[in-house]
Write a protein that holds these residues in place. Sequence first.
Motif, mmCIF file in Angstrom:
data_model
loop_
_atom_site.group_PDB
_atom_site.id
_atom_site.type_symbol
_atom_site.label_atom_id
_atom_site.label_comp_id
_atom_site.label_asym_id
_atom_site.label_seq_id
_atom_site.Cartn_x
_atom_site.Cartn_y
_atom_site.Cartn_z
ATOM 1 N N ARG A 175 0.841 -1.208 0.000
ATOM 2 C CA ARG A 175 0.000 0.000 0.000
ATOM 3 C C ARG A 175 0.873 1.254 0.000
ATOM 4 N NH1 ARG A 175 -4.686 -0.093 4.024
ATOM 5 N NH2 ARG A 175 -5.772 -0.792 2.133
ATOM 6 N N ILE A 179 1.149 4.331 -2.810
ATOM 7 C CA ILE A 179 0.971 5.741 -2.460
ATOM 8 C C ILE A 179 2.170 6.571 -2.914
ATOM 9 C CG2 ILE A 179 0.799 7.356 -0.528
ATOM 10 C CD1 ILE A 179 -0.815 5.164 0.945
ATOM 11 N N ALA A 197 -7.087 8.542 -1.200
ATOM 12 C CA ALA A 197 -8.027 7.824 -0.335
ATOM 13 C C ALA A 197 -9.098 7.122 -1.171
ATOM 14 C CB ALA A 197 -8.681 8.795 0.645
ATOM 15 N N GLU A 200 -7.503 4.059 -2.932
ATOM 16 C CA GLU A 200 -7.199 2.978 -1.999
ATOM 17 C C GLU A 200 -8.441 2.465 -1.262
ATOM 18 O OE1 GLU A 200 -4.308 1.317 -1.295
ATOM 19 O OE2 GLU A 200 -3.419 2.347 -3.016
ATOM 20 N N LEU A 202 -10.013 4.042 1.238
ATOM 21 C CA LEU A 202 -9.786 4.302 2.653
ATOM 22 C C LEU A 202 -10.399 5.634 3.051
ATOM 23 C CD1 LEU A 202 -5.976 3.402 2.746
ATOM 24 C CD2 LEU A 202 -7.868 1.924 3.462
ATOM 25 N N TYR A 206 -7.953 7.622 8.225
ATOM 26 C CA TYR A 206 -7.067 6.460 8.290
ATOM 27 C C TYR A 206 -5.837 6.679 7.414
ATOM 28 C CZ TYR A 206 -5.234 1.736 7.867
ATOM 29 O OH TYR A 206 -4.407 0.650 7.872
ATOM 30 N N LEU A 207 -6.032 7.172 6.188
ATOM 31 C CA LEU A 207 -4.915 7.361 5.264
ATOM 32 C C LEU A 207 -3.933 8.401 5.789
ATOM 33 C CD1 LEU A 207 -3.532 6.740 2.618
ATOM 34 C CD2 LEU A 207 -5.022 8.408 1.499
#
Length: 325
Positions: A175, A179, A197, A200, A202, A206-207
């Motif tokens: 991951r 990014i 985000a 992904e 997410l 959280y990210l």
Amino acid sequence: MKREFEIIDHPSIKYLNIFLVDMDYRTSHLHRELEIDLVLEGKLSIFSKQQVYELDGGSSILLNSNQPHEIRTSESKSTLLCLQVSPNFCKSYFRGISNLVFDSARLEQHITGDSYKYITSLIIEMAYQYFARPKGFEFSCLSMLNLLFGILLNKLPYHEISDDEKNKNKLKVERLTRILNYVDEHYTHKIRLSDIAKIEGLSMTYLSQFIKENLNQSFQDYVNNLRFSHAKKLLTQDMKLLDVCLECGFSDYRYLHKAFLDNVGCTPAEYKKKLSNDSKAVRMKSSLHTIENYYSEQDTLDVIRKLRLDHLPVLRDIPNPLFSE
């Protein structure tokens, strides 16, 4: 496409790569190899896992496999001797190496006195054998590499992770790599955390926390650091400051101006003038936002040969730390 998951080549000896580099800035990156960095000259900071390690001449650091790390120097020149070691080098007889995580990065924090002198001298001698390539140098390098890790295992704190935790870490690494790749490809334009985000799947919260935990800085700070290091390189070329600003992704010249004041204590124009007055300051190589100069094999050997004069007697006079206690 620039990938921040670095693929290490092992040109001379399988599983071992040694090189000498003058470092200014290295963007956050990770690789499967364990890495030992010995500072030969200058001062630098290594940012990793919400920790900042300040190193100067004679200091060394151990970075685990897949450990994200960013390097910044506080002087115009910091010279590093780097050992990158694939965990596979001992997998046939020490199978737990891929599940082993060292808990302390600074070697001299737990290895002191004559023992620290011994391992730094061992690293210098390994580098000499690696580049001088006398007959049988492969045996010499691998024997010293095994000896080095034997000392590290007995002197440094570490823990072992389960296969399940190892697999979870692998997913995190994948991951993080996605990014970093995305930021590499888009930081010269307007880039938003919300875009990543969404890709992904997410939440923004959280990210944002994930990036902070792994890169030791916020998403925006990371992007600004890439833009700043790119600008430093472009200023070595005959480009107008406004063009540099736009090329690096700064939406306003004021942001470029502030980045230089915050990082090097002068304006972009003053920095450009300094570079033009000192051609030696222009020692830049590698990717667009990484500033480093790799020594040739011959230049590396010349440096290491001089260092060896002081370090070889240490290996002769100081007992092996494994047998001295």
